[in-house]
Design an enzyme around this catalytic site. Structure first.
Site, PDB file in Angstrom:
ATOM      1  N   SER A 216      -3.486  -0.804  14.736  1.00  0.00           N
ATOM      2  CA  SER A 216      -4.233   0.402  15.109  1.00  0.00           C
ATOM      3  C   SER A 216      -4.632   0.302  16.569  1.00  0.00           C
ATOM      4  O   SER A 216      -4.844  -0.802  17.089  1.00  0.00           O
ATOM      5  CB  SER A 216      -5.489   0.534  14.238  1.00  0.00           C
ATOM      6  OG  SER A 216      -6.385   1.482  14.781  1.00  0.00           O
TER       7      SER A 216
ATOM      8  N   GLY B  79       0.808  -1.214   0.000  1.00  0.00           N
ATOM      9  CA  GLY B  79       0.000   0.000   0.000  1.00  0.00           C
ATOM     10  C   GLY B  79       0.836   1.255   0.000  1.00  0.00           C
ATOM     11  O   GLY B  79       0.546   2.218   0.709  1.00  0.00           O
ATOM     12  N   ALA B  80       1.859   1.284  -0.844  1.00  0.00           N
ATOM     13  CA  ALA B  80       2.845   2.372  -0.789  1.00  0.00           C
ATOM     14  C   ALA B  80       2.539   3.526  -1.728  1.00  0.00           C
ATOM     15  O   ALA B  80       3.343   4.443  -1.839  1.00  0.00           O
ATOM     16  CB  ALA B  80       4.238   1.816  -1.106  1.00  0.00           C
ATOM     17  N   ASN B  81       1.388   3.524  -2.385  1.00  0.00           N
ATOM     18  CA  ASN B  81       1.105   4.603  -3.338  1.00  0.00           C
ATOM     19  C   ASN B  81       0.393   5.798  -2.699  1.00  0.00           C
ATOM     20  O   ASN B  81       0.233   6.838  -3.327  1.00  0.00           O
ATOM     21  CB  ASN B  81       0.270   4.085  -4.504  1.00  0.00           C
ATOM     22  CG  ASN B  81      -1.074   3.552  -4.057  1.00  0.00           C
ATOM     23  OD1 ASN B  81      -1.133   2.443  -3.542  1.00  0.00           O
ATOM     24  ND2 ASN B  81      -2.136   4.313  -4.230  1.00  0.00           N
ATOM     25  N   SER B  82      -0.021   5.675  -1.428  1.00  0.00           N
ATOM     26  CA  SER B  82      -0.693   6.795  -0.768  1.00  0.00           C
ATOM     27  C   SER B  82      -0.518   6.689   0.743  1.00  0.00           C
ATOM     28  O   SER B  82      -0.093   5.649   1.264  1.00  0.00           O
ATOM     29  CB  SER B  82      -2.190   6.822  -1.122  1.00  0.00           C
ATOM     30  OG  SER B  82      -2.830   5.661  -0.624  1.00  0.00           O
ATOM     31  N   GLY B  83      -0.863   7.785   1.439  1.00  0.00           N
ATOM     32  CA  GLY B  83      -0.910   7.767   2.884  1.00  0.00           C
ATOM     33  C   GLY B  83       0.391   7.399   3.564  1.00  0.00           C
ATOM     34  O   GLY B  83       1.480   7.835   3.164  1.00  0.00           O
ATOM     35  N   LEU B  84       0.274   6.578   4.600  1.00  0.00           N
ATOM     36  CA  LEU B  84       1.438   6.169   5.393  1.00  0.00           C
ATOM     37  C   LEU B  84       2.481   5.452   4.554  1.00  0.00           C
ATOM     38  O   LEU B  84       3.684   5.668   4.715  1.00  0.00           O
ATOM     39  CB  LEU B  84       0.999   5.251   6.538  1.00  0.00           C
ATOM     40  CG  LEU B  84       0.039   5.818   7.578  1.00  0.00           C
ATOM     41  CD1 LEU B  84      -0.407   4.710   8.533  1.00  0.00           C
ATOM     42  CD2 LEU B  84       0.707   6.939   8.359  1.00  0.00           C
ATOM     43  N   GLY B  85       2.025   4.566   3.669  1.00  0.00           N
ATOM     44  CA  GLY B  85       2.954   3.793   2.854  1.00  0.00           C
ATOM     45  C   GLY B  85       3.772   4.657   1.925  1.00  0.00           C
ATOM     46  O   GLY B  85       4.979   4.455   1.762  1.00  0.00           O
TER      47      GLY B  85
ATOM     48  N   TYR C  97     -13.207  -4.094  11.476  1.00  0.00           N
ATOM     49  CA  TYR C  97     -11.906  -3.436  11.328  1.00  0.00           C
ATOM     50  C   TYR C  97     -11.067  -3.655  12.581  1.00  0.00           C
ATOM     51  O   TYR C  97      -9.884  -4.033  12.494  1.00  0.00           O
ATOM     52  CB  TYR C  97     -12.073  -1.945  11.078  1.00  0.00           C
ATOM     53  CG  TYR C  97     -10.740  -1.218  10.994  1.00  0.00           C
ATOM     54  CD1 TYR C  97      -9.947  -1.317   9.860  1.00  0.00           C
ATOM     55  CD2 TYR C  97     -10.268  -0.457  12.068  1.00  0.00           C
ATOM     56  CE1 TYR C  97      -8.716  -0.680   9.780  1.00  0.00           C
ATOM     57  CE2 TYR C  97      -9.044   0.189  11.998  1.00  0.00           C
ATOM     58  CZ  TYR C  97      -8.277   0.079  10.857  1.00  0.00           C
ATOM     59  OH  TYR C  97      -7.051   0.708  10.791  1.00  0.00           O
TER      60      TYR C  97
END
Length: 323
Positions: free
Chosen positions: A179, A42-48, A204
């Site tokens: 989380s 998930g490195a294309n947005s946010g934390l990643g 979640y």
């Protein structure tokens, strides 16, 4: 006039708060990652994305494992542009690579791992970062409830398939992004797939509790191998993870103001992931839970070794590692 003064004063206080937070973040520079290979899901947005940019800045070879290849390629171009010559200095150690990875598909996970094992001589850090947050009820390609399937099962299979390479590259590290909301989750072995009942918030939280139990059991199994495993919570961060959360139209201006003032930026939220991936301070540390780059205590249900082992055994069957 009074209202204007109050708004101005509040704005100045919020700006001061953000400046202090930014100064605190800048004080913690990471170690060099030259010669090390890192996979971030998930490195294309946010934390990643923030973690990928920072680890690239530290001269790592960063493999971005992303579901949407076009978006990942665009994010990679933006990161390289932001870092300028430093981001493109592959000859000096930093490199950014995009690979397709859909954690909602076990077939995609296996294909991604097969390519990594074929092409990569080493793997120093695996950051299990990608996640789905409070989505409506839906299922993965393999029929799993989406949040449990992506947040736990996809990463469970990914990690297990890459363990051999991580062991051969030891000392190496596995970082699991969980989380604080794990506190509201329970592992219900009678309905792991939420076919009896579904609550998006509870599911979640359950997936995030599963992340911590997985990291704990994996750390136990990897004792003496030179591979460490730690989990973390990033805090409340402004990312697109909350795209399924509905905010009333009239409340959006207030929400945007509050989130700007008090939520972490993606880079601030990624600091603990970066710390666990790179800092010499946690070399050899395993099986722990971190927040704001410090070890934190867990609730008893997140330290239940019997539940962790049972969850591991069931997960092995669910993803096809055991028949």
């Amino acid at each position: 006039a009074a209202a204007t003064a109050l708004a101005l004063g509040g704005g100045l206080l919020l700006a001061a708060w953000r400046w202090l937070r930014g100064a605190a973040q800048a004080a913690g520079a990471g170690a060099s990652m030259r010669g090390k290979t890192v996979i971030i899901t998930g490195a294309n947005s946010g934390l990643g994305r923030a973690a990928a940019a920072e680890l690239l800045r530290m001269r790592a070879r960063v493999i971005m494992g992303c579901r949407d290849r076009a978006r990942a390629e665009r994010a990679a171009r933006e990161i390289r542009a932001e870092l300028g010559e430093q981001g493109e200095a592959e000859g000096e150690g930093g490199e950014l690579v995009v690979r397709e990875l859909d954690l909602a598909s076990l077939r995609s996970v296996r294909a991604f791992c097969h390519r990594v094992l074929q092409e990569e001589p080493r793997l120093d850090v695996l950051i299990n970062n990608a996640g789905v947050f409070q989505c409506p009820y839906m299922k993965t390609e393999d029929g799993f409830e989406m949040q449990f399937g992506v947040n736990h099962l996809g990463h469970f299979l990914l990690t297990n398939l890459l363990l051999g390479l991580l062991k051969n590259s030891a000392p190496s590290r596995i970082v699991v992004v969980s989380s604080k909301l794990y506190k509201y989750g329970e592992i219900n072995f009678e309905d792991l797939n939420s076919e009896i009942s579904y609550n998006k918030s509870f599911c979640y939280s359950r997936s995030k509790l599963a992340n911590i139990l997985f990291a704990r059991e994996l750390a136990r199994r990897l004792e003496g191998t030179g591979v460490t495993v730690n989990s973390l919570h990033p805090g409340i961060v402004r990312t697109n993870l909350g795209r399924y959360v509905n905010i009333p139209l009239l409340a959006k201006p207030l929400f945007n103001l509050v989130s700007w003032a008090f939520f972490k930026t993606p880079l601030e939220g990624a600091q603990t992931s970066i710390y666990l991936a790179s800092s010499p301070d946690v070399e050899g540390v395993s099986g722990k839970y971190f927040g704001d780059c410090k070890e934190e205590e867990l609730l008893p249900k997140a330290m239940d070794d019997l539940v962790a082992r049972k969850l591991w055994d069931i997960s092995e069957v669910m993803v096809g590692l055991l028949k």
